[in-house]
Design a protein around this motif. Structure first.
Motif, short mmCIF file in Angstrom:
data_model
loop_
_atom_site.label_atom_id
_atom_site.label_comp_id
_atom_site.label_asym_id
_atom_site.label_seq_id
_atom_site.Cartn_x
_atom_site.Cartn_y
_atom_site.Cartn_z
N ILE A 93 4.75 -2.81 30.19
CA ILE A 93 5.31 -3.32 31.45
C ILE A 93 4.81 -4.73 31.72
N LYS A 94 3.53 -4.96 31.50
CA LYS A 94 2.97 -6.29 31.73
C LYS A 94 3.61 -7.32 30.80
N ASP A 95 3.80 -6.94 29.54
CA ASP A 95 4.43 -7.86 28.59
C ASP A 95 5.89 -8.11 28.94
N LEU A 96 6.58 -7.09 29.42
CA LEU A 96 7.97 -7.28 29.86
C LEU A 96 8.03 -8.22 31.06
N ALA A 97 7.02 -8.14 31.93
CA ALA A 97 6.96 -9.05 33.07
C ALA A 97 6.71 -10.48 32.61
N ASN A 98 5.92 -10.63 31.55
CA ASN A 98 5.63 -11.97 31.04
C ASN A 98 6.86 -12.64 30.44
N ILE A 158 19.36 -5.01 32.08
CA ILE A 158 18.77 -4.05 31.14
C ILE A 158 17.58 -3.33 31.77
N ILE A 159 16.69 -4.10 32.40
CA ILE A 159 15.51 -3.46 32.98
C ILE A 159 15.90 -2.62 34.20
N SER A 160 16.96 -3.00 34.88
CA SER A 160 17.44 -2.19 36.01
C SER A 160 18.01 -0.88 35.51
N GLU A 161 18.75 -0.92 34.42
CA GLU A 161 19.33 0.28 33.84
C GLU A 161 18.23 1.25 33.40
N LEU A 162 17.12 0.71 32.93
CA LEU A 162 16.00 1.55 32.51
C LEU A 162 15.10 1.94 33.68
N GLY A 165 12.73 -2.13 37.01
CA GLY A 165 12.65 -3.28 37.90
C GLY A 165 11.42 -3.27 38.79
N ARG A 166 11.17 -2.16 39.46
CA ARG A 166 10.04 -2.10 40.38
C ARG A 166 8.72 -2.30 39.65
N ASP A 167 8.57 -1.64 38.51
CA ASP A 167 7.32 -1.75 37.75
C ASP A 167 7.09 -3.18 37.26
N ILE A 168 8.16 -3.81 36.76
CA ILE A 168 8.02 -5.16 36.21
C ILE A 168 7.73 -6.17 37.31
N GLY A 194 4.17 -1.54 44.19
CA GLY A 194 3.89 -0.19 43.69
C GLY A 194 4.63 0.15 42.40
N ILE A 195 4.37 1.35 41.90
CA ILE A 195 4.94 1.84 40.64
C ILE A 195 6.09 2.79 40.93
N SER A 196 7.16 2.66 40.14
CA SER A 196 8.34 3.50 40.33
C SER A 196 8.16 4.87 39.70
N LYS A 197 8.72 5.89 40.35
CA LYS A 197 8.75 7.25 39.79
C LYS A 197 10.04 7.47 38.99
N LEU A 198 10.89 6.46 38.97
CA LEU A 198 12.20 6.60 38.34
C LEU A 198 12.32 5.85 37.02
#
Length: 248
Positions: A93-98, A158-162, A165-168, A194-198
């Motif tokens: 998640i951190k790398d995807l945010a980067n 793509i990240i929304s479909e997965l 978004g919230r985590d990133i 916060g972290i998503s449960k979805l």
């Protein structure tokens, strides 16, 4: 009468010569004065250009560092796609945010390099480099704009479909390095997202072909932008060196 006429003629010629000499001296003094004024203006212009290009250099180098962070994260993510054993979701998640970063170089805009101001600069090479500055910047901004469009138009969907978004975004505002912030020590940008449960499980993320493609694209565009940026960086250093030589 002939003697008197000769004397008058010589006298008139002398007067004309004196007038001409006086005019030439006045013109020379005026030229010296105008040159002195232009020299003062040139020095002021050079000092302002020096300040602006030093700021441009600092900004460009910071953008290059941000892209290097994205590149390192992209390589780690592709390695995770190739071999998922031992991979931790929080790290992914951190790398995807980067790699979500889309830094854009925005040099200082002013009229310091207008044709009227460039006329004041006597160094021909410096004048040429300043005149070509706008076209030199295009090489960087074109690559940046393309990547920024890809982030907004393809990466975000793509990240929304997965469901990431919230985590990133949580990682983006709380964990990643923000080289684009004016105050690097400020915590005011942090937010309780916060972290998503979805969000998708790790194994589902690491088999997503679209996500893998975007990670690969981030390497291509960020590497290309940094190569262009390095060339522009050398140009700025060249300009600053010439300016320093001309400042008295």
């Amino acid at each position: 009468m002939e003697n008197k006429t000769g004397k008058y003629f010589k006298y008139a010629i002398g007067e004309i010569v004196l007038v001409v000499i006086g005019i030439l001296i006045a013109l020379q003094i005026n030229n010296w004065n105008e040159q002195r004024k232009d020299n003062i203006k040139e020095q002021g212009l050079l000092k302002q250009l020096q300040e602006d290009y030093q700021s441009n250099l600092l900004q460009l180098e910071e953008k290059m560092v941000t892209r290097e962070i994205s590149l390192n994260s992209a390589v780690k993510l592709l390695n995770a796609f190739d071999e998922s054993d031992g991979v931790v979701k929080d790290s992914v998640i951190k790398d995807l945010a980067n790699i979500r970063h889309d830094p854009t170089f925005d040099p200082i805009k002013n009229n310091l390099t207008s044709s009227e101001n460039l006329r004041l600069i006597r160094n021909n090479e410096l004048r040429r480099l300043l005149s070509n500055w706008s076209s030199d910047v295009v090489g960087v901004t074109e690559v940046e704009t393309t990547w920024s469009n890809l982030v907004n138009e393809q990466y975000h969907p793509i990240i929304s479909e997965l469901g990431l978004g919230r985590d990133i975004y949580n990682s983006f505002v709380n964990d990643t390095e923000h080289n684009w912030l004016l105050d690097k020590n400020s915590n005011s940008f942090k937010s309780e997202i916060g972290i998503s449960k979805l969000s998708a499980p790790l194994n589902e993320m690491l088999i997503n072909k679209e996500l893998e493609s975007m990670i690969s694209a981030s390497i291509v565009f960020n590497r290309g932008a940094n190569l262009q940026s390095e060339a522009l960086r050398q140009r700025i250093l060249e300009i600053l060196e010439l300016i320093a030589e001309e400042i008295k």
